[in-house]
Write a protein that holds these residues in place. Structure first.
Motif, PDB file in Angstrom:
ATOM      1  N   ARG A  20       0.368  -6.872  -4.435  1.00  0.00           N
ATOM      2  CA  ARG A  20       0.289  -8.073  -3.611  1.00  0.00           C
ATOM      3  C   ARG A  20      -1.071  -8.764  -3.624  1.00  0.00           C
ATOM      4  N   PHE A  21      -1.745  -8.802  -4.762  1.00  0.00           N
ATOM      5  CA  PHE A  21      -2.998  -9.564  -4.768  1.00  0.00           C
ATOM      6  C   PHE A  21      -3.190 -10.290  -6.087  1.00  0.00           C
ATOM      7  N   GLU A  22      -3.884 -11.424  -5.989  1.00  0.00           N
ATOM      8  CA  GLU A  22      -4.380 -12.150  -7.146  1.00  0.00           C
ATOM      9  C   GLU A  22      -5.875 -11.849  -7.264  1.00  0.00           C
ATOM     10  N   ALA A  23      -6.402 -11.886  -8.487  1.00  0.00           N
ATOM     11  CA  ALA A  23      -7.787 -11.433  -8.668  1.00  0.00           C
ATOM     12  C   ALA A  23      -8.507 -12.261  -9.728  1.00  0.00           C
ATOM     13  N   GLU A 430      -8.110   7.658 -10.598  1.00  0.00           N
ATOM     14  CA  GLU A 430      -9.129   6.700 -10.161  1.00  0.00           C
ATOM     15  C   GLU A 430      -8.516   5.466  -9.507  1.00  0.00           C
ATOM     16  N   LYS A 431      -7.192   5.351  -9.585  1.00  0.00           N
ATOM     17  CA  LYS A 431      -6.479   4.200  -9.005  1.00  0.00           C
ATOM     18  C   LYS A 431      -7.049   2.870  -9.506  1.00  0.00           C
ATOM     19  N   LEU A 453     -11.646  -2.396 -15.193  1.00  0.00           N
ATOM     20  CA  LEU A 453     -11.359  -3.130 -13.966  1.00  0.00           C
ATOM     21  C   LEU A 453     -11.552  -2.209 -12.773  1.00  0.00           C
ATOM     22  N   PRO A 454     -12.029  -2.738 -11.651  1.00  0.00           N
ATOM     23  CA  PRO A 454     -12.307  -1.884 -10.482  1.00  0.00           C
ATOM     24  C   PRO A 454     -11.094  -1.666  -9.588  1.00  0.00           C
ATOM     25  N   PHE A 455      -9.889  -1.947 -10.096  1.00  0.00           N
ATOM     26  CA  PHE A 455      -8.679  -1.790  -9.286  1.00  0.00           C
ATOM     27  C   PHE A 455      -7.509  -1.500 -10.216  1.00  0.00           C
ATOM     28  N   ALA A 456      -6.431  -1.006  -9.621  1.00  0.00           N
ATOM     29  CA  ALA A 456      -5.184  -0.831 -10.364  1.00  0.00           C
ATOM     30  C   ALA A 456      -4.474  -2.175 -10.476  1.00  0.00           C
ATOM     31  N   MET A 457      -3.500  -2.243 -11.375  1.00  0.00           N
ATOM     32  CA  MET A 457      -2.734  -3.481 -11.558  1.00  0.00           C
ATOM     33  C   MET A 457      -1.251  -3.184 -11.514  1.00  0.00           C
ATOM     34  N   PRO A 458      -0.461  -4.158 -11.103  1.00  0.00           N
ATOM     35  CA  PRO A 458       0.989  -3.989 -11.220  1.00  0.00           C
ATOM     36  C   PRO A 458       1.371  -3.792 -12.679  1.00  0.00           C
ATOM     37  N   MET A 459       2.458  -3.075 -12.898  1.00  0.00           N
ATOM     38  CA  MET A 459       2.942  -2.894 -14.261  1.00  0.00           C
ATOM     39  C   MET A 459       3.355  -4.238 -14.840  1.00  0.00           C
TER      40      MET A 459
END
Length: 468
Positions: A20-23, A430-431, A453-459
């Motif tokens: 649920r986020f745009e980056a 590390e998510k 990238l410092p975050f996980a992403m949707p598939m």
């Protein structure tokens, strides 16, 4: 009171939740050195629900999320944006869920019961043609996306196209630049009507022919050669009566064989199609297809049962894990033989996985190299098949899994496979996620570069490279 977010069913019997986020990440952290030949953008599309869904939701029902890695002079920046579909905008205006189950309008809020293109989420393939980027979804006309900003332009203009469905797995002819496409359920209902359609290199519709499939089954990908077309119809059957009762769109019928239609490329599918039975095999994606004399050859990850694990069979049973595992398999249709003798299968030993790709400059003809996401748990990674020798090369991952690998040639006239593989890797502990740059000649070598990238992403399901 706002609804809670339920987990949704994904492939491999996994359960996930939307992110649920745009980056935006300017100047991504890079380990190694970006090859100077990589000047352009890598686009991807996947599904990520922005508003809560009903229980028992599936990954295919997510809102479209387009992401891009922009490469310029050794620097990489990242951006992701939701596809601003009419569906998503309606929910944003209402500030709540309005849409129910996957492709079942009977489970929607009454306020949106008549919304055109109800299922058009643009969540399957970020695809470029004639200088435009599209967010494809197999049951709809795709949305156009701005190549730089990822803002949604609107539903694309496809001329006099009659079919409501435009496949999420188009094939670009590397010789003519044509966009070859098809659609099942071409009149918008779960029936046997299908459409073959072709756009020229400038995106103008130049051909459309309607035909019927043997039953209203799933058809997610197909094969195009220089001489033939291959239409796989899988025994996951759609039924309008089931939808009206609030049931799932597809139901697996193990008593039905898969139906494979083969027709000359310049023929009429309604008149010239030959349908072959392949029982006990289910596929979702195609690596490539080509014609060799009387033989039509198609390479595909195939499973012994239902690899679409979130759809139950007609008795209500979901598949066990061994039934869902796909193995890269060469299927040969010998058109010189009678139907019951024409088909042979050649599985590639050790090549377990999915999301197959090739060097697209060699599409529709004999290829010597193929790539895929290796999923031979606990061994995970990126696989490479050397088709002439049968050798399997593997880039192994530890505590991580690869998404789709996409090939980028080193130059326009480089030999087949001489270039780079781009693949997003999920780092579970590390998510977060990395984008790896691998050697297309041999993926088993260490990464040339790792974009962090410092975050996980949707598939994401499928994407493309667009040179600058």
């Amino acid at each position: 009171m706002p609804e809670v977010f339920h987990t949704f069913a994904s492939f491999g019997l996994q359960e996930r939740k939307p992110m649920r986020f745009e980056a935006d990440v300017f100047e991504c952290e890079v380990e190694g050195e970006i090859p100077p030949e990589l000047q352009g953008s890598y686009y991807r599309s996947g599904g990520d629900r922005q508003y809560p869904s009903l229980e028992d939701d599936i990954i295919l029902n997510g809102d479209g999320m387009i992401s891009a890695f922009h490469f310029e002079e050794g620097h990489v920046s990242f951006r992701s944006r939701y596809v601003q579909t009419e569906r998503l905008k309606a929910e944003r205006n209402a500030r709540r869920r309005l849409y129910g189950h996957y492709r079942n309008r009977h489970t929607d809020d009454p306020s949106v019961s008549n919304l055109p293109q109800r299922d058009n989420t643009g969540n399957t393939f970020a695809f470029e043609h004639h200088g435009k980027l599209f967010a494809l979804r197999e049951d709809s006309h795709p949305y156009e996306i701005d190549l730089e900003t990822l803002e949604t332009v609107g539903v694309g203009d496809f001329g006099a196209l009659q079919s409501t469905a435009l496949t999420a797995h188009p094939k670009i002819d590397p010789v003519t630049g044509e966009w070859w496409s098809y659609g099942v359920f071409a009149e918008g209902e779960p029936d046997t009507r299908a459409s073959l359609h072709v756009f020229d290199k400038d995106g103008k519709l130049i051909r459309e022919q309607m035909f019927d499939t043997p039953y209203p089954g799933l058809s997610h990908d197909w094969g195009v050669t220089r001489e033939h077309l291959v239409f796989p119809i899988m025994p996951l059957v759609a039924d309008d009566a089931r939808l009206r009762d609030g049931g799932p769109y597809y139901q697996y019928d193990p008593d039905l064989p898969g139906k494979w239609g083969v027709v000359p490329r310049d023929g009429d599918p309604a008149r010239d199609m030959r349908w072959f039975d392949i029982p006990g095999l289910v596929m979702g994606h195609v690596m490539n297809a080509y014609t060799d004399g009387d033989k039509v050859i198609i390479d595909t990850p195939a499973s012994p049962g239902n690899c679409f694990s979130f759809f139950a069979d007609k008795s209500g049973r979901f598949p066990a894990m061994p039934e869902t595992i796909t193995q890269i398999t060469r299927i040969i249709f010998d058109l010189s033989k009678p139907d019951d003798e024409a088909v042979s299968l050649q599985p590639v030993e050790g090549a377990l996985g999915d999301m197959p790709r090739i060097d697209d400059r060699f599409a529709m003809q004999k290829h010597t190299t193929g790539y895929f996401a290796l999923r031979d748990f606990p061994q995970m990674g990126v696989g490479q098949i050397m088709w002439d020798t049968g050798e399997l090369r593997v880039h192994e991952l530890v505590g991580a899994a690869s998404q789709e690998p996409v090939f980028v040639p080193r130059s326009v006239d480089a030999p087949e496979g001489d270039g780079f593989i781009l693949t997003v890797v999920d780092r579970f502990e590390e998510k977060r996620a990395d984008l790896l740059v691998l050697d297309g000649n041999d993926v088993s070598r260490p990464p040339i570069a790792t974009i962090k990238l410092p975050f996980a992403m949707p598939m994401a399901f499928h994407g493309c490279w667009v040179p600058r």
